[in-house]
Design an enzyme around this catalytic site. Structure first.
Site, PDB file in Angstrom:
ATOM      1  N   ARG A 162       0.866  -1.192  -0.021  1.00 28.14           N
ATOM      2  CA  ARG A 162       0.108   0.057   0.030  1.00 28.14           C
ATOM      3  C   ARG A 162       0.796   1.336  -0.074  1.00 28.14           C
ATOM      4  O   ARG A 162       1.977   1.265   0.565  1.00 28.14           O
ATOM      5  CB  ARG A 162      -0.867   0.062   1.316  1.00 28.14           C
ATOM      6  N   LYS A 185      -2.869  -3.031   7.818  1.00 33.83           N
ATOM      7  CA  LYS A 185      -3.943  -2.615   8.274  1.00 33.83           C
ATOM      8  C   LYS A 185      -4.222  -3.752   9.583  1.00 33.83           C
ATOM      9  O   LYS A 185      -3.863  -4.945   9.428  1.00 33.83           O
ATOM     10  CB  LYS A 185      -5.120  -3.042   7.337  1.00 33.83           C
ATOM     11  N   HIS A 253      -2.920   2.774  -5.850  1.00 33.21           N
ATOM     12  CA  HIS A 253      -3.345   1.563  -5.096  1.00 33.21           C
ATOM     13  C   HIS A 253      -3.615   0.803  -6.578  1.00 33.21           C
ATOM     14  O   HIS A 253      -3.618  -0.506  -6.278  1.00 33.21           O
ATOM     15  CB  HIS A 253      -4.629   1.716  -4.721  1.00 33.21           C
ATOM     16  N   ARG A 256      -0.909  -1.799  -6.574  1.00 30.73           N
ATOM     17  CA  ARG A 256      -0.877  -2.805  -5.752  1.00 30.73           C
ATOM     18  C   ARG A 256      -1.956  -3.803  -6.421  1.00 30.73           C
ATOM     19  O   ARG A 256      -1.637  -5.044  -6.375  1.00 30.73           O
ATOM     20  CB  ARG A 256      -1.537  -2.512  -4.524  1.00 30.73           C
ATOM     21  N   HIS A 279      -4.173  -9.481   3.357  1.00 28.08           N
ATOM     22  CA  HIS A 279      -5.796  -9.577   3.201  1.00 28.08           C
ATOM     23  C   HIS A 279      -6.144 -10.487   4.494  1.00 28.08           C
ATOM     24  O   HIS A 279      -5.659 -11.451   4.691  1.00 28.08           O
ATOM     25  CB  HIS A 279      -6.491 -10.038   2.156  1.00 28.08           C
ATOM     26  N   TYR A 288      -9.704 -10.773  -7.385  1.00 30.94           N
ATOM     27  CA  TYR A 288      -8.750 -10.765  -8.448  1.00 30.94           C
ATOM     28  C   TYR A 288      -9.236 -12.012  -9.335  1.00 30.94           C
ATOM     29  O   TYR A 288      -8.698 -11.830 -10.675  1.00 30.94           O
ATOM     30  CB  TYR A 288      -7.517 -10.812  -8.070  1.00 30.94           C
TER      31      TYR A 288
END
Length: 307
Positions: A162, A185, A253, A256, A279, A288
């Site tokens: 990120r 995150k 982004h 990424r 994730h 994806y």
């Protein structure tokens, strides 16, 4: 806090936010978003009930109250996706509050979220990603800022970072090792391999940068020596995409997203890509596969002789 609450409810709200930050490891922006959502919900209840809500009133909430809030949000133009996020925040608050106060929160926890179609990631094609990095280098005013921008974008595309993670690197990370330990995150830590191209790009930037890579200082610097701002990177990409005729979705982004999509196209498995991206849920990474399938069908329709 200007929200009208009883002292007990105000203390509960603040305790929950502190809990998110300290124990759950939520990022500052995440805590701010949760606070905004729940304060909005409580503000509605204060108006709806005609009195400052306390913990006893919150425990006695009904389905009609919840439906009234959701209807009011829709009435002021809040979309299904934003409303679903707000409801998720309210659920989180109620889950914590019900454990602390000992009441049944089924009315809130069992509420059905509005349905919405999640937008697919919009990655760049490989040639577009390369062109983007080349254009960002060419348009920079000074050799060292050109090398800096190339290094940042190479980390986004080559390592799936990120923008906040790339700009969070410090002089202690230089020279870049073969693998980086990234804190992402929700405080989730992951190990990310660093491609030789990314290591070389950062090494070239450090060679040209007029500001020393001090151990605790930001690795990527602005012109005056302060930390490079994410908006500066986004602006560089805005200028480059206009020159290249790329869509507005060509953002930091998107690089990424490109990392994940190109790995998947090359045969990478979803679990490994999930770990590399950091994730929390595999369902996020599975988006994806839809991107890859969509692109495959577009190629098929354009190239097959009987299409």
């Amino acid at each position: 806090m200007s929200l009208s609450l009883t002292p007990a409810a105000r203390d509960a709200l603040q305790a929950w936010l502190s809990h998110l930050a300290a124990l759950d490891g939520a990022a500052r922006n995440t805590v701010t978003a949760y606070r905004t959502d729940v304060v909005g919900f409580l503000s509605f209840l204060a108006q709806h009930w005609g009195a400052a809500p306390g913990t006893a009133a919150l425990a006695a909430i009904t389905q009609a109250d919840l439906r009234a809030w959701m209807a009011a949000e829709r009435g002021r133009g809040v979309g299904a996706r934003s409303l679903a996020r707000a409801l998720s925040s309210v659920r989180s608050f109620y889950r914590w509050l019900s454990d602390r106060e000992g009441f049944d929160a089924t009315v809130v926890l069992g509420a059905r979220s509005p349905r919405f179609k999640r937008p697919l990631p919009r990655p760049l094609a490989e040639d577009a990603a390369r062109a983007m990095i080349g254009m960002v280098e060419d348009q920079a005013r000074e050799p060292w800022t050109a090398a800096r921008d190339v290094a940042v974008l190479t980390l986004l595309w080559g390592c799936g970072l990120r923008i906040s993670e790339a700009l969070g690197l410090t002089g202690a990370d230089a020279p870049l090792p073969p693998v980086l330990r990234i804190l992402g995150k929700g405080g989730r830590e992951r190990i990310v391999p660093v491609l030789p191209a990314a290591r070389d790009a950062v090494a070239e930037y450090l060679r040209l940068c007029p500001h020393p890579a001090a151990h605790g200082a930001p690795l990527f610097r602005g012109v005056r020596g302060g930390a490079l701002n994410a908006r500066q990177v986004a602006r560089a990409m805005e200028l480059a995409r206009m020159s290249l005729g790329l869509p507005a979705t060509a953002t930091p982004h998107a690089l990424r997203h490109s990392f994940a999509t190109h790995l998947l196209a090359a045969g990478g498995d979803l679990r490994s890509i999930q770990e590399l991206l950091g994730h929390a849920s595999l369902s996020t990474t599975q988006a994806y596969t839809a991107v890859d399938s969509t692109r495959l069908m577009e190629v098929y329709a354009a190239a097959h002789p009987r299409a």
